[in-house]
Design a protein around this motif. Structure first.
Motif, PDB file in Angstrom:
ATOM      1  N   HIS A  56      -0.701   9.975   6.632  1.00 18.85           N
ATOM      2  CA  HIS A  56       0.679  10.391   6.321  1.00 18.85           C
ATOM      3  C   HIS A  56       0.914  11.901   6.271  1.00 18.85           C
ATOM      4  CE1 HIS A  56      -0.283   6.471   4.603  1.00 18.85           C
ATOM      5  NE2 HIS A  56       0.971   6.119   4.717  1.00 18.85           N
TER       6      HIS A  56
ATOM      7  N   MET B 266       1.206  12.953   9.706  1.00 20.48           N
ATOM      8  CA  MET B 266       2.383  12.329  10.311  1.00 20.48           C
ATOM      9  C   MET B 266       3.630  13.152  10.008  1.00 20.48           C
ATOM     10  SD  MET B 266       3.129   8.361   9.559  1.00 20.48           S
ATOM     11  CE  MET B 266       1.515   7.667   9.462  1.00 20.48           C
ATOM     12  N   LYS B 267       3.743  13.567   8.739  1.00 21.29           N
ATOM     13  CA  LYS B 267       4.912  14.373   8.339  1.00 21.29           C
ATOM     14  C   LYS B 267       4.989  15.649   9.173  1.00 21.29           C
ATOM     15  CE  LYS B 267       4.761  13.383   3.384  1.00 21.29           C
ATOM     16  NZ  LYS B 267       4.628  14.008   2.062  1.00 21.29           N
TER      17      LYS B 267
ATOM     18  N   VAL C  24       0.864  -1.187   0.000  1.00 25.54           N
ATOM     19  CA  VAL C  24       0.000   0.000   0.000  1.00 25.54           C
ATOM     20  C   VAL C  24       0.899   1.236   0.000  1.00 25.54           C
ATOM     21  CG1 VAL C  24      -1.931  -1.165   1.121  1.00 25.54           C
ATOM     22  CG2 VAL C  24      -0.227  -0.005   2.528  1.00 25.54           C
TER      23      VAL C  24
ATOM     24  N   MET D 296      10.642   6.836   7.313  1.00 19.31           N
ATOM     25  CA  MET D 296       9.327   6.318   7.710  1.00 19.31           C
ATOM     26  C   MET D 296       8.624   5.579   6.562  1.00 19.31           C
ATOM     27  SD  MET D 296       9.527   7.347  10.781  1.00 19.31           S
ATOM     28  CE  MET D 296       7.934   6.874  11.443  1.00 19.31           C
ATOM     29  N   ASP D 297       9.398   5.236   5.542  1.00 20.09           N
ATOM     30  CA  ASP D 297       8.778   4.641   4.364  1.00 20.09           C
ATOM     31  C   ASP D 297       8.462   3.152   4.543  1.00 20.09           C
ATOM     32  OD1 ASP D 297       7.756   5.619   2.015  1.00 20.09           O
ATOM     33  OD2 ASP D 297       9.370   4.794   0.786  1.00 20.09           O
TER      34      ASP D 297
ATOM     35  N   VAL E  64       6.697   1.844   7.044  1.00 17.84           N
ATOM     36  CA  VAL E  64       5.543   1.596   7.925  1.00 17.84           C
ATOM     37  C   VAL E  64       4.253   1.766   7.124  1.00 17.84           C
ATOM     38  CG1 VAL E  64       6.737   2.305  10.017  1.00 17.84           C
ATOM     39  CG2 VAL E  64       5.382   3.980   8.739  1.00 17.84           C
ATOM     40  N   ILE E  65       3.230   1.088   7.573  1.00 13.09           N
ATOM     41  CA  ILE E  65       1.942   1.135   6.886  1.00 13.09           C
ATOM     42  C   ILE E  65       0.934   1.896   7.732  1.00 13.09           C
ATOM     43  CG2 ILE E  65      -0.059  -0.302   6.272  1.00 13.09           C
ATOM     44  CD1 ILE E  65       1.928  -2.432   5.309  1.00 13.09           C
TER      45      ILE E  65
ATOM     46  N   ILE F 108      12.542  12.435   6.398  1.00  8.29           N
ATOM     47  CA  ILE F 108      11.361  11.851   7.049  1.00  8.29           C
ATOM     48  C   ILE F 108      10.775  10.765   6.140  1.00  8.29           C
ATOM     49  CG2 ILE F 108       8.973  12.285   7.806  1.00  8.29           C
ATOM     50  CD1 ILE F 108       9.907  15.111   8.674  1.00  8.29           C
ATOM     51  N   GLY F 109      10.650  11.102   4.854  1.00  3.99           N
ATOM     52  CA  GLY F 109      10.097  10.150   3.900  1.00  3.99           C
ATOM     53  C   GLY F 109      10.901   8.861   3.859  1.00  3.99           C
TER      54      GLY F 109
ATOM     55  N   THR G 160       3.111   4.330   0.665  1.00  2.00           N
ATOM     56  CA  THR G 160       3.862   4.732   1.865  1.00  2.00           C
ATOM     57  C   THR G 160       4.230   6.207   1.792  1.00  2.00           C
ATOM     58  OG1 THR G 160       5.878   3.910   0.839  1.00  2.00           O
ATOM     59  CG2 THR G 160       4.758   2.431   2.390  1.00  2.00           C
ATOM     60  N   ILE G 161       4.793   6.689   2.874  1.00  2.00           N
ATOM     61  CA  ILE G 161       4.878   8.140   3.100  1.00  2.00           C
ATOM     62  C   ILE G 161       5.650   8.894   2.009  1.00  2.00           C
ATOM     63  CG2 ILE G 161       6.930   8.129   4.610  1.00  2.00           C
ATOM     64  CD1 ILE G 161       5.339  10.059   6.485  1.00  2.00           C
ATOM     65  N   SER G 162       6.692   8.272   1.450  1.00  4.58           N
ATOM     66  CA  SER G 162       7.485   9.010   0.458  1.00  4.58           C
ATOM     67  C   SER G 162       6.716   9.226  -0.849  1.00  4.58           C
ATOM     68  CB  SER G 162       8.803   8.284   0.170  1.00  4.58           C
ATOM     69  OG  SER G 162       8.535   7.066  -0.487  1.00  4.58           O
TER      70      SER G 162
END
Lengths: 714, 153
Positions: B134, B137-138, A654, B124-125, B127-128, B120-121, A656-658
């Motif tokens: 997100h 979160m950032k 799914v 923390m990449d 984790v779901i 940060i990206g 992800t943040i990046s």
């Protein structure tokens, strides 16, 4: 007695009488909402609301908060009409009960973004009625007319400036008759709605104090994991119960119809016990089922004529008269809910009652399931709704309820059934895959004069609500086509029901999650074919100044549509009208040499009627973008050998943040009845991205998830 | 009998030392803020700090961390910058993934006190969060970094 009767027959939306059912008292383990006869609560004008002597305003809710902030929002509506002091408001989840059933759907469930839009008048009336009773109580005490008094922030004020608090007035107010038609506020007078309060559930979640369904424990409870068929229709041919029992902590192995449960003192022992079962499974109903056979089946079925779901004008005739026709096909895969908290349910079956603790979206269905399996009447099934780690539509399903109740009966002790992540992927009721073919005709001025749309997709309703399927049409499967936000003179929608063993269920935005991708991609293709700007082309086909027209216009403005853009980047838009709200997205993307799509910015404009809780609306809009992009780039359930091949998140990545872009959310002010939000923010994300990719590259992406090899240069 | 040190307290548990720490924390010690989700160290929801380092407790044998300081979300003060920022930014939706993500943030900020958005990206990449928290979160990570710096920590 008369007053009691009045209280119990407090009106709900429309003027139907609300029959409150007495329910069993608190379990001692959970906050229960006594619908009537609450001791020590002087003022309870409705099952939703209690006001205590010590300035506490308790809102009892029957809707499940799956993370959208629903509970806080429900409190905001009632507290606003009540003129309560916000800091005195607390929320409690009620036991499943009659007054918490959806006023329109007559079942207690959370879905279809219905929590506010189906209770808009009811919630406000509850608060307003209570306020009127408090004002009248104060007026009586002062010997002045109620119209001379003003309620504000938990107090009623005398014209001379003195005041009485709601706590001081609670007892007297509780003795007054409940007004049938209290006056409701004008939107301009809202004090709490439209403001950003902190969500009531967040501190506990941040501190780690929230007890989700899977965390629930009670004395005497054991934990069960169930070996379910790895292939559709398979049954256990043999298993080694002895080996499972040899695992320390395992207490019983229980074969059920087509599955085998292992019950143990701890989760890990239950999992190890299940691993030791060494089950040999039969081949199942369709051992040849896999990704390729499924795709071929859809393709073949799409050539069937299907049933006519919608028809206005004569699309076939108009197609023959068109100056130009276009035809395209779009495909979407089965999707998993992939909610993070695995499915679970705890049950305790006793002689006179059955108790269920579960993070459920479907309380009434749960009562019915447990009633069927225990022989107890549904009222004897107490459903305690625990906080849920996501849901997205899956948590109305009853598989875990069945197992928990059957096992609790067999073992005669409380049993918590837990699915492992592998169970969750293998036994999900997936978002249906969907293939569609659209033919459209443009006249010489580039206006759409015909749209003929055929969808081949499995039917959710055939399983969950068969009475909704008439003449071979599942209305959910064609949602978003006949009700697209464009006025077209000749439209036909055909539906081919796909019958495969893969079970399907409700998933965020339901039918819109599939069909809006096709509709909003194709309208963009038509704009291109007509040589028109995609935004202007859409607007030309909308009713001027309609909600979608306003939302799309605002999107173009906020997204700076048509303004210069950084080199290599391009924009695309899409719009949807569903669940009584309108949402539009603009994507700004670039495509790298190797076909990698980067989404730089997403702009979202929302018109959800009265924006009760703007920050929660923004959070949902952000979430819709994230989930939408996740399905655009990654999500697809795989099948092999007659069952589900996807086993865990490593095979179902799914977003992800990046990969999360800059997201802007704009809320249109429209103080009408509140619409939905959780569902509507999803469907227009993927087509907006696909349309932007076309602008950037000239390549149309018509299949989800996007295949980047189509974008390889050369 | 294993002895584990959780949030500064010594706990004795009678389990096989090969049992994943996740299940010992949840089922034997009742610390359910440590979440089960994937069981294969893919999602980050079972993360705890072991000697200050973020580790996935589903993939650690309980017997291997005897003598180490184990910290769960309850072990952070209520006014810890990460908790304060998470509330301030209204990060959680369903909230289920957040304790693990917050603990990973604590470890990350201890190594990179003023991270860029790209850092940060990157950090923390793995984790779901299925709800899509997100963007917040950032912001919360950035705010927690500022709060930590202002506390001289």
């Amino acid at each position: 007695m008369n007053d009691d009767m009045t209280r119990r027959s407090f009106l709900k939306t429309g003027s139907l009488v609300l029959a409150a059912t007495a329910i069993a008292g608190p379990s001692g383990l959970f906050n229960a909402s006594p619908v009537e006869g609450a001791s020590g609560i002087p003022f309870k004008p409705h099952a939703f609301l209690e006001i205590g002597t010590y300035e506490t305003v308790t809102v009892w809710v029957g809707q499940t908060d799956l993370g959208q902030g629903t509970h806080t929002g429900l409190c905001m509506v009632i507290a606003d009409e009540l003129d309560a002091a916000w800091e005195t408001v607390q929320v409690k989840m009620a036991l499943a009960a009659e007054p918490f059933k959806d006023p329109l759907w007559h079942a207690q469930l959370t879905g279809g973004s219905s929590s506010f839009r189906n209770r808009w008048d009811l919630l406000r009336t509850v608060g307003a009625a209570a306020r009127q009773m408090l004002v009248e109580a104060a007026a009586e005490q002062w010997g002045i007319p109620g119209t001379d008094c003003v309620a504000r922030e938990g107090k009623v004020f005398h014209p001379d400036g003195s005041s009485l608090t709601y706590g001081q007035l609670a007892e007297a107010a509780g003795k007054r008759p409940v007004p049938e038609n209290p006056s409701l506020k004008k939107p301009k007078d809202y004090q709490i709605m439209g403001t950003d309060r902190k969500r009531l559930d967040i501190p506990d979640k941040v501190m780690g104090k929230t007890v989700y369904g899977i965390d629930f424990a009670m004395p005497g409870m054991c934990i069960a994991v169930v070996a379910r068929p790895p292939r559709y229709g398979a049954r256990p041919a043999s298993h080694d119960a002895k080996a499972a029992m040899a695992v320390t902590g395992v207490v019983q192995v229980v074969p059920l119809e087509d599955r085998i449960a292992v019950c143990a003192e701890t989760t890990y022992a239950a999992i190890q016990g299940r691993n030791a079962l060494d089950i040999k499974w039969s081949d199942g109903s369709s051992p040849d089922l896999n990704d390729e056979t499924i795709a071929a089946f859809f393709k073949k079925q799409l050539d069937q004529p299907g049933a006519v779901a919608e028809e206005s004008g004569d699309a076939e005739k108009a197609l023959t008269e068109a100056a130009r026709t276009l035809e395209q096909s779009y495909t979407l895969p089965y999707l998993s809910h992939a909610q993070v908290e695995p499915i679970n349910c705890t049950a305790h079956v006793e002689k006179e009652r059955c108790r269920i603790w579960m993070p459920t979206q479907g309380q009434t269905a749960t009562q019915e399931t447990a009633s069927r399996l225990t022989g107890l009447s549904p009222e004897k099934v107490e459903v305690m709704t625990l906080p849920a780690g996501g849901g997205f539509g899956l948590r109305g399903e009853q598989d875990a309820v069945e197992d928990a109740v059957l096992l609790a009966k067999t073992l005669d002790r409380p049993v918590k059934v837990i699915w492992t992540r592998e169970d969750d992927f293998a036994n999900d009721r997936f978002r249906p895959a969907s293939h569609s073919r659209i033919r459209a005709g443009l006249d010489k001025d580039g206006r759409v004069i015909a749209w003929s749309h055929k969808v081949a997709a499995p039917s959710v309703m055939s399983r969950v609500m068969p009475q909704a399927v008439q003449n071979g049409i599942d209305p959910d499967a064609v949602a978003g086509i006949g009700d697209m936000p464009y006025s077209l003179p000749n439209l036909q929608v055909n539906y081919v029901m796909i019958d495969l063993p893969v079970p399907v269920g409700w998933w965020r935005s339901v039918g819109y999650s599939c069909n809006v991708f096709a509709v909003e991609s194709f309208i963009d293709e038509l704009a291109h074919a007509a040589g028109k700007d995609p935004v202007s082309f859409r607007l030309e086909h909308m009713e001027k100044d309609s909600r979608p027209y306003t939302v799309l216009t605002r999107l173009a403005e906020k997204g700076r549509w048509g303004s210069p853009i950084a080199s290599g980047r391009a924009r695309g838009v899409a719009v949807v009208s569903c669940f009584e709200s309108v949402v539009a997205h603009m994507a700004e993307v670039s495509v790298g040499e190797k076909g990698r799509i980067t989404v730089h910015r997403m702009v979202c404009v929302v018109d959800c009627g009265t924006a009760i809780y703007p920050d929660a609306i923004r959070a949902q809009a952000e979430a819709g973008v994230v989930m939408g992009l996740s399905t655009a780039f990654h999500e697809r359930v795989r099948f092999a050998n007659g069952g589900v091949k996807t086993t865990n998140y490593d095979g179902y990545p799914v977003l992800t943040i990046s990969e999360v872009p800059e997201i802007e959310v704009h809320i249109v002010e429209n103080p009408i009845k509140a619409g939905g939000i959780g569902e509507p923010v999803f469907p227009s994300v993927t087509p907006a991205v696909a349309n932007a990719v076309f602008q950037a590259t000239g390549v149309r992406l018509r299949d989800l998830p996007f295949q980047k090899d189509l974008l390889l240069k050369g | 009998m294993l002895t584990l040190t959780v949030n500064g307290m010594k706990k004795e548990v009678d389990v096989d030392p090969g049992t994943p720490l996740l299940w010992v924390l949840r089922d034997n010690l009742g610390i359910t803020s440590v979440k089960y989700t994937c069981g294969i160290a893919e999602c980050g929801m079972c993360t705890v700090l072991i000697g200050g380092e973020a580790r996935r407790s589903c993939a650690i044998a309980a017997g291997d961390v005897q003598g180490s300081a184990i910290t769960t979300i309850e072990g952070l003060a209520d006014d810890h910058p990460v908790k304060v920022a998470w509330i301030e930014q209204q990060v959680p939706q369903c909230g289920y993934c957040q304790p693990g993500i917050m603990l990973q943030t604590v470890d990350f900020l201890s190594r990179v006190p003023s991270p860029s958005e790209a850092q940060i990206g990157e950090a923390m990449d793995n984790v779901i969060c299925r709800c899509g928290s997100h963007p917040r979160m950032k912001k919360a990570i950035a705010q927690a970094a500022v709060l930590t710096a202002s506390q001289g920590g």
